[in-house]
Write an enzyme that holds these catalytic residues in place. Structure first.
Site, short mmCIF file in Angstrom:
data_model
loop_
_atom_site.label_atom_id
_atom_site.label_comp_id
_atom_site.label_asym_id
_atom_site.label_seq_id
_atom_site.Cartn_x
_atom_site.Cartn_y
_atom_site.Cartn_z
N LEU A 123 0.82 -1.22 0.00
CA LEU A 123 0.00 0.00 0.00
C LEU A 123 0.85 1.26 0.00
O LEU A 123 1.89 1.33 0.66
CB LEU A 123 -0.93 -0.01 1.22
CG LEU A 123 -1.86 -1.23 1.32
CD1 LEU A 123 -2.75 -1.12 2.57
CD2 LEU A 123 -2.72 -1.38 0.07
N HIS A 124 0.39 2.24 -0.76
CA HIS A 124 1.08 3.52 -0.88
C HIS A 124 0.02 4.63 -0.85
O HIS A 124 -1.18 4.35 -0.68
CB HIS A 124 1.92 3.58 -2.15
CG HIS A 124 1.16 3.20 -3.40
ND1 HIS A 124 0.15 3.97 -3.90
CD2 HIS A 124 1.25 2.11 -4.22
CE1 HIS A 124 -0.34 3.40 -4.98
NE2 HIS A 124 0.29 2.25 -5.19
N GLU A 125 0.46 5.87 -1.09
CA GLU A 125 -0.45 7.01 -0.94
C GLU A 125 -1.65 6.93 -1.89
O GLU A 125 -2.72 7.49 -1.59
CB GLU A 125 0.29 8.33 -1.15
CG GLU A 125 1.19 8.73 0.00
CD GLU A 125 2.57 8.09 -0.08
OE1 GLU A 125 2.77 7.15 -0.91
OE2 GLU A 125 3.47 8.51 0.67
N HIS A 136 -3.33 4.16 -2.67
CA HIS A 136 -4.31 3.35 -1.93
C HIS A 136 -4.87 4.13 -0.74
O HIS A 136 -6.07 4.06 -0.45
CB HIS A 136 -3.65 2.07 -1.38
CG HIS A 136 -3.05 1.18 -2.43
ND1 HIS A 136 -1.68 0.98 -2.53
CD2 HIS A 136 -3.61 0.42 -3.40
CE1 HIS A 136 -1.44 0.12 -3.52
NE2 HIS A 136 -2.59 -0.22 -4.07
N GLN A 143 -4.38 -12.21 -12.91
CA GLN A 143 -4.20 -11.01 -13.72
C GLN A 143 -2.75 -10.79 -14.16
O GLN A 143 -2.44 -9.79 -14.79
CB GLN A 143 -4.75 -9.78 -13.00
CG GLN A 143 -3.95 -9.29 -11.82
CD GLN A 143 -4.67 -8.12 -11.13
OE1 GLN A 143 -5.69 -8.29 -10.48
NE2 GLN A 143 -4.13 -6.92 -11.28
N LYS A 196 -5.77 5.94 -11.97
CA LYS A 196 -4.47 5.46 -12.48
C LYS A 196 -4.66 4.26 -13.40
O LYS A 196 -4.00 4.15 -14.42
CB LYS A 196 -3.60 5.11 -11.28
CG LYS A 196 -2.55 4.07 -11.51
CD LYS A 196 -1.21 4.69 -11.64
CE LYS A 196 -0.08 3.75 -11.96
NZ LYS A 196 -0.30 2.35 -11.83
N ARG A 243 4.72 -0.91 -8.06
CA ARG A 243 5.83 -1.36 -8.91
C ARG A 243 6.98 -0.35 -8.96
O ARG A 243 8.05 -0.68 -9.48
CB ARG A 243 5.35 -1.66 -10.32
CG ARG A 243 4.45 -2.89 -10.40
CD ARG A 243 4.21 -3.32 -11.84
NE ARG A 243 3.65 -4.66 -11.90
CZ ARG A 243 2.35 -4.95 -12.04
NH1 ARG A 243 1.47 -3.96 -12.13
NH2 ARG A 243 1.94 -6.19 -12.08
P1 AMP Z 1 -3.43 -2.31 -6.94
O1 AMP Z 1 -3.04 -2.64 -5.53
O2 AMP Z 1 -2.29 -1.83 -7.77
O3 AMP Z 1 -4.25 -3.38 -7.59
O4 AMP Z 1 -4.39 -1.05 -6.84
C1 AMP Z 1 -5.53 -1.06 -6.04
C2 AMP Z 1 -6.34 0.17 -6.32
O5 AMP Z 1 -5.56 1.34 -6.05
C3 AMP Z 1 -6.76 0.27 -7.79
O6 AMP Z 1 -8.10 0.75 -7.85
C4 AMP Z 1 -5.79 1.26 -8.35
O7 AMP Z 1 -6.28 1.97 -9.46
C5 AMP Z 1 -5.62 2.19 -7.16
N1 AMP Z 1 -4.37 2.94 -7.30
C6 AMP Z 1 -3.11 2.45 -7.51
N2 AMP Z 1 -2.23 3.46 -7.64
C7 AMP Z 1 -2.93 4.60 -7.51
C8 AMP Z 1 -2.58 5.98 -7.55
N3 AMP Z 1 -1.33 6.40 -7.75
N4 AMP Z 1 -3.56 6.90 -7.37
C9 AMP Z 1 -4.85 6.50 -7.18
N5 AMP Z 1 -5.25 5.22 -7.13
C10 AMP Z 1 -4.29 4.27 -7.29
#
Ligand code: AMP
Length: 303
Positions: free
Chosen positions: A47-49, A51, A75, A163, A201
């Protein structure tokens, strides 16, 4: 800061972590029965900003915030980064706790993909271009697992990031088509100070790649500036977006496309984009795939 918060607060029973469907349903059905609204943020962890912003939005708009953490093998392509995808579960749980998340769904493989599993969700047409073309079966994997997660969390609202614009569009479609009964909320892309979209990533990038990676954002901003100055020709908008990427030795352009977010139709270079366009870009930094996008005009909604 988040780690410190976990050290002091973890274990006080505020954050529940559930792995089994029966337990998840019992928790969310009890909340629903008590008339409380459930906001859901599906993630693959690390998790980052980006999320955090989704979680904070869910907290603001709903009574209960549920986050799922599940690295979805369906996926990832066979040559992609599933095995090495970061899985800092302790730090993720600490972050969820300090953000006031009520429940984390952390289902095991035996729940998400048990022996005999045979059901897949395929959102046709919208899954075909852009990421779908480069990553066969990617969106089938996303749509299938998001459907399962929505069936586990039974949320009133589910929060997705701009994103991953094509993903948000596909989820919006499947939720409507399958009468899931969840409102899909699309949240703005959160960026580093230099414009690079936050991503789990980004930890793969070396110093040089990280320095050059904001070229994706700069290209999109240049295209937006041209759009705002009246440019409508898809090819010219694409050229504006691709130039900074092609000038960056550490980056290799995969695609730039101008698409209609209503149906994911790609505008040919000699066509004029409509009055609501999605400009989407993908590039490689070494083996790391970076994606980003920009709505034209900037205040047009994605969904
Ligand atoms: P992930 O963990 O990469 O599958 O992302 C989970 C959710 O967080 C998805 O809905 C992504 O689109 C969203 N997300 C990832 N990076 C960002 C970001 N930089 N800004 C906003 N939402 C994000």
């Amino acid at each position: 800061m988040l780690r410190a918060a976990r050290a002091s607060a973890w274990g006080n029973g505020m954050l529940k972590v559930l792995r089994e469907p029966d337990e998840m349903h019992a928790a969310v059905d009890a909340w629903r029965g008590a008339g409380r609204t459930i906001g859901f943020v599906p993630t693959m962890g690390a998790l980052h900003e980006g999320h955090f912003a989704l979680i904070e939005r869910a907290r603001t708009e709903c009574d209960i915030t549920v986050v799922s953490i599940y690295v979805n093998p369906l996926q990832f392509g066979p040559s992609e980064d599933f095995a090495r995808y970061p899985r800092p579960i302790e730090a993720d749980l600490a972050a969820c706790e300090s953000l006031g998340v009520d429940l984390v769904l952390h289902p095991p493989e035996a729940v998400m993909n048990p022996p005999g599993y045979a059901t897949f969700v395929n959102v046709e047409r919208l899954s075909v271009p852009l990421e779908g073309e480069r990553r066969p079966d990617h969106f089938r994997g996303v749509a299938t697992i998001v459907t399962k997660l929505l069936n586990l969390a039974r949320p009133h609202r589910a929060y997705f990031g701009q994103k991953d614009a094509q993903q948000a569009i596909i989820v919006g479609r499947l939720v409507a088509d399958l009468n899931v009964g969840t409102e899909v909320v699309c949240c703005p892309t959160i960026r580093a100070a230099d414009g690079l979209a936050k991503s789990s990533r980004n930890v793969y990038l070396d110093a040089d790649q990280r320095r050059q990676a904001p070229a994706l954002y700069r290209g999109l901003q240049e295209a937006l500036a041209r759009f705002e100055a009246g440019e409508r020709r898809a090819g010219n908008l694409r050229d504006a977006a691709r130039a900074p990427i092609e000038a960056s030795a550490a980056l290799r352009l995969d695609y730039v496309a101008a698409v209609d977010p209503a149906d994911m139709t790609v505008w040919p270079d000699d066509a004029e984009v409509g009055n609501r366009a999605l400009l989407a870009v993908a590039a490689y930094a070494g083996a790391t795939r970076l994606i980003d996008n920009q709505m034209l005009p900037a205040d047009a909604p994605l969904l």
